[in-house]
Enzyme design. Structure first.
Site, PDB file in Angstrom:
ATOM      1  CG  ASN A   8      -1.736   1.244   1.379  1.00 48.64           C
ATOM      2  OD1 ASN A   8      -1.819   2.046   0.443  1.00 48.64           O
ATOM      3  ND2 ASN A   8      -2.364   1.427   2.527  1.00 48.64           N
ATOM      4  CD1 TRP A   9       3.821   1.123  -2.619  1.00 51.30           C
ATOM      5  CD2 TRP A   9       3.792   2.106  -4.643  1.00 51.30           C
ATOM      6  NE1 TRP A   9       4.655   0.407  -3.456  1.00 51.30           N
ATOM      7  CE2 TRP A   9       4.652   0.973  -4.693  1.00 51.30           C
ATOM      8  CE3 TRP A   9       3.609   2.859  -5.797  1.00 51.30           C
ATOM      9  CZ2 TRP A   9       5.339   0.618  -5.863  1.00 51.30           C
ATOM     10  CZ3 TRP A   9       4.279   2.504  -6.961  1.00 51.30           C
ATOM     11  CH2 TRP A   9       5.138   1.398  -6.985  1.00 51.30           C
ATOM     12  CE  LYS A  10      -0.081   3.493   4.759  1.00 56.21           C
ATOM     13  NZ  LYS A  10      -0.234   3.673   6.176  1.00 56.21           N
ATOM     14  CG  HIS A  94      -6.176   1.855   4.925  1.00 60.40           C
ATOM     15  ND1 HIS A  94      -5.768   2.793   5.846  1.00 60.40           N
ATOM     16  CD2 HIS A  94      -5.127   1.008   4.754  1.00 60.40           C
ATOM     17  CE1 HIS A  94      -4.513   2.533   6.207  1.00 60.40           C
ATOM     18  NE2 HIS A  94      -4.105   1.455   5.557  1.00 60.40           N
ATOM     19  CD  GLU A  96      -3.224   5.563   6.588  1.00 53.35           C
ATOM     20  OE1 GLU A  96      -3.135   5.638   5.350  1.00 53.35           O
ATOM     21  OE2 GLU A  96      -2.319   5.082   7.307  1.00 53.35           O
ATOM     22  CD  GLU A 164      -4.083  -2.583   7.149  1.00 48.45           C
ATOM     23  OE1 GLU A 164      -2.915  -2.724   6.792  1.00 48.45           O
ATOM     24  OE2 GLU A 164      -4.781  -1.638   6.797  1.00 48.45           O
ATOM     25  N   GLY A 170       1.751   2.157  10.908  1.00 48.16           N
ATOM     26  CA  GLY A 170       2.712   3.249  10.847  1.00 48.16           C
ATOM     27  C   GLY A 170       3.375   3.571  12.179  1.00 48.16           C
ATOM     28  CB  SER A 208       4.444  -1.664  12.250  1.00 48.70           C
ATOM     29  OG  SER A 208       4.004  -0.326  12.419  1.00 48.70           O
ATOM     30  N   GLY A 229       2.467  -1.130   4.411  1.00 45.86           N
ATOM     31  CA  GLY A 229       2.534   0.278   4.028  1.00 45.86           C
ATOM     32  C   GLY A 229       3.981   0.734   3.918  1.00 45.86           C
ATOM     33  N   GLY A 230       4.504   1.325   4.997  1.00 45.47           N
ATOM     34  CA  GLY A 230       5.837   1.929   4.984  1.00 45.47           C
ATOM     35  C   GLY A 230       6.916   1.066   4.334  1.00 45.47           C
TER      36      GLY A 230
HETATM   37  C1  PEP Z   1      -1.242   0.146   5.987  1.00 46.06           C
HETATM   38  O1  PEP Z   1      -1.356   1.365   5.882  1.00 46.06           O
HETATM   39  O2  PEP Z   1      -2.067  -0.605   5.461  1.00 46.06           O
HETATM   40  C2  PEP Z   1      -0.117  -0.358   6.754  1.00 46.06           C
HETATM   41  C3  PEP Z   1      -0.144  -1.604   7.146  1.00 46.06           C
HETATM   42  O3  PEP Z   1       0.887   0.544   7.009  1.00 46.06           O
HETATM   43  P1  PEP Z   1       2.267   0.233   7.769  1.00 46.06           P
HETATM   44  O4  PEP Z   1       2.826  -1.043   7.194  1.00 46.06           O
HETATM   45  O5  PEP Z   1       3.140   1.414   7.446  1.00 46.06           O
HETATM   46  O6  PEP Z   1       1.962   0.109   9.199  1.00 46.06           O
END
Ligand code: PEP
Length: 251
Positions: A8-10, A94, A96, A164, A170, A208, A229-230
């Site tokens: 997930n590149w956001k 999601h 966010e 999640e 994050g 994370s 994500g990150g």
């Molecule tokens: C996400 O936003 O779906 C996610 C899992 O982010 P991160 O890996 O950065 O926690």
């Protein structure tokens, strides 16, 4: 086809970022099949990315779609548009989106229907906040999110649920592997008991995940993959996590 590891590149990326990412990924990926890997870039890059992926290759999808199929909805994109651009899946719900854009479970139910009608793989994201966790409400919150988001569940094909926990996204610290495992089992039990006709392909974990913690999380029995994500912004790190997954699940 089902997806197990999704990047997930956001709100990150560009066409040149995509090229560099694919090169780093390809240099480090050791698997023979790419078909369980997905990338959700900002939607404007879906078309470009699909043109630079070998077929059958990595699936490209969207991070969100509108809960209406068309209309006076300035700035939105529809599930049909994602499919038309070559997308193969879409996230819905999601955290966010829920937090910053006030998405409700009812909106998410509409999105999932549209995603499925457009022949995209629907990926429902659920998870509890830190307050809900501290108040021991995780189970009730997840159950509510599932029931209210899958109100038209019987029509959904190839559903994937991403667990999640909001507090882990994050934050740099994931949930504990055994905790993730038992919550995934709970999610599967809820879906089985409430929507027995539903075609649930798997429950993946997000929050994370990185190269350091991927092994203990992905080796848990009920963990069918990860939404990242990150750490997914680095093609090499994402490929190395995929290598760990392939080794563990003998893909
Ligand atoms: C996400 O936003 O779906 C996610 C899992 O982010 P991160 O890996 O950065 O926690």
């Amino acid at each position: 086809m089902s997806l197990t590891l999704i990047a997930n590149w956001k709100l990150h990326g560009s066409k040149s970022f995509s090229r560099d990412w694919l090169n780093s990924f390809n240099d480090s990926y050791q698997g023979s099949s790419l078909s369980s890997i997905g990338i959700a870039p900002p939607s404007i890059f879906i078309d470009d990315l699909t043109k630079h992926i070998d077929n059958p290759g990595i699936s490209i999808g969207s991070q969100n779609v509108d809960h209406f199929p068309s209309g006076a909805r300035t700035g939105e994109i529809s599930a049909d548009m994602v499919a038309d651009a070559g997308g193969q899946f879409s996230l819905a719900g999601h955290s966010e989106r829920r937090i910053f854009f006030q998405e409700t479970n009812a909106d998410i139910a509409l999105k999932l229907d549209l995603i499925s009608e457009s022949s995209l793989i629907p990926i429902l994201c659920i998870g509890e906040s830190i307050d809900e966790k501290d108040q021991n409400k995780t189970e009730i919150i997840l159950e509510q999110q599932i029931i209210e988001s899958l109100s038209a569940g019987s029509k959904l094909q190839n559903l994937i649920i991403a667990y999640e926990p909001v507090w882990a996204i994050g934050s740099g610290s994931s949930a504990a592997p055994e905790e993730i495992n038992s919550i995934h089992k709970l999610i599967k039990d809820i879906v089985q008991s409430r929507f027995s006709a539903l075609d649930l392909q798997g429950v993946i974990y997000g929050g994370s995940v990185n190269i350091e913690n991927a092994f203990p999380i992905l080796e848990e029995e009920e963990v069918d993959g990860a939404l990242i994500g990150g750490a997914s912004l680095n093609g090499e790190e994402f490929a190395k996590i995929a290598n760990i997954f392939n080794e563990l699940k003998e893909l």
